[in-house]
Design an enzyme around this catalytic site. Structure first.
Site, short mmCIF file in Angstrom:
data_model
loop_
_atom_site.label_atom_id
_atom_site.label_comp_id
_atom_site.label_asym_id
_atom_site.label_seq_id
_atom_site.Cartn_x
_atom_site.Cartn_y
_atom_site.Cartn_z
N GLY A 84 0.89 -1.12 0.06
CA GLY A 84 0.01 0.00 -0.07
C GLY A 84 0.85 1.26 -0.21
O GLY A 84 2.15 1.25 -0.35
N LYS A 85 0.07 2.42 0.22
CA LYS A 85 0.85 3.62 -0.02
C LYS A 85 0.54 4.32 1.36
O LYS A 85 0.60 3.72 2.51
CB LYS A 85 0.21 4.50 -0.94
N HIS A 89 -2.49 7.26 11.06
CA HIS A 89 -2.77 6.56 12.10
C HIS A 89 -3.09 7.65 13.49
O HIS A 89 -2.04 8.50 13.61
CB HIS A 89 -1.88 5.45 12.80
N CYS A 183 -3.77 6.59 0.99
CA CYS A 183 -3.68 5.30 0.38
C CYS A 183 -3.64 5.83 -1.21
O CYS A 183 -3.75 4.56 -2.11
CB CYS A 183 -4.76 4.57 0.71
#
Length: 223
Positions: A84-85, A89, A183
């Site tokens: 993913g990119k 968080h 993302c």
């Protein structure tokens, strides 16, 4: 990470999946914990384990992230070895790290689909209608307002054992996503369970439901 006594370790080994709630943990500390547990699961010294936690605010960039997709204001970004990119968080987002020996480790797509299925059930339990979107991983709300991502997934498999995992937006400060293209998807928004429900909801409300449905999903793909 808790240290297990001989007795508690023996009990854990009888379970097909150990569930741990870690609270708020710095990303770098949690990554070190993941790697230690991953090594033990790979060697058969520990059962498959699902870690549930939150992180203080942090941006992490998967292997497919380009430099142009990172913040340009000096915000720190941690490069990680998941797929993913870039993503964010932070508090109010429930992060899950399934560290499991996979029955079919070369079929990563099937593993991701099972995680998605579990998270779709979680959202449904709270009255949120979500789905998959073709060509895009994660879990999405799709209606007349467009497509909005409510959960992201990024996985790595080594020695037949998974690490990294999913991030479910329960009630985070979504403005943090505005500094990046989450993302790598520029034509869709990010949402949360609180936004979709138009009411307050906490990570503690969601954890037991995630444990239930992710346990069921992970049992289907674990060796």
């Amino acid at each position: 990470m808790p240290t297990f006594s001989a007795a508690s370790q023996e009990e854990l080994m009888k379970s097909p999946l150990a569930l741990t709630r870690e609270g708020l943990v710095e990303y770098s500390e949690a990554l070190a914990q993941q790697r230690a547990i991953h090594a033990e699961v790979a060697q058969g010294l520990r059962p498959n384990t699902l870690i549930l936690l939150e992180h203080p605010s942090v941006y992490t960039a998967g292997k497919r992230t380009s430099e142009l997709e990172k913040p340009t204001d000096g915000t720190p970004v941690i490069d990680v070895d998941r797929g993913g990119k870039i993503t964010w968080h932070g508090p109010g987002q429930l992060v899950g790290y399934p560290i499991v020996k996979l029955a079919k480790p070369t079929e990563l797509g099937g593993f991701v689909r099972e995680i998605e299925a579990g998270l779709i059930e979680v959202c449904s339990e709270f009255g949120i209608n979500t789905q998959r979107v073709d060509g895009r991983s994660g879990v999405w709300v799709c209606d007349e307002r467009g497509e909005r991502k409510i959960a992201a997934i990024g996985i790595r498999v080594a020695q037949g054992v998974s690490m990294h995992g999913f991030a479910l937006n329960v009630n985070p400060e979504l403005a943090a996503f505005n500094r990046i293209i989450p993302c790598g998807i520029s034509d869709a928004a990010v949402t949360s369970m609180a936004d979709e429900l138009s009411r307050d909801i906490s990570v503690d409300d969601v954890i037991p439901v995630v444990e239930k449905y992710l346990f069921e999903s992970l049992m289907k793909v674990s060796a």
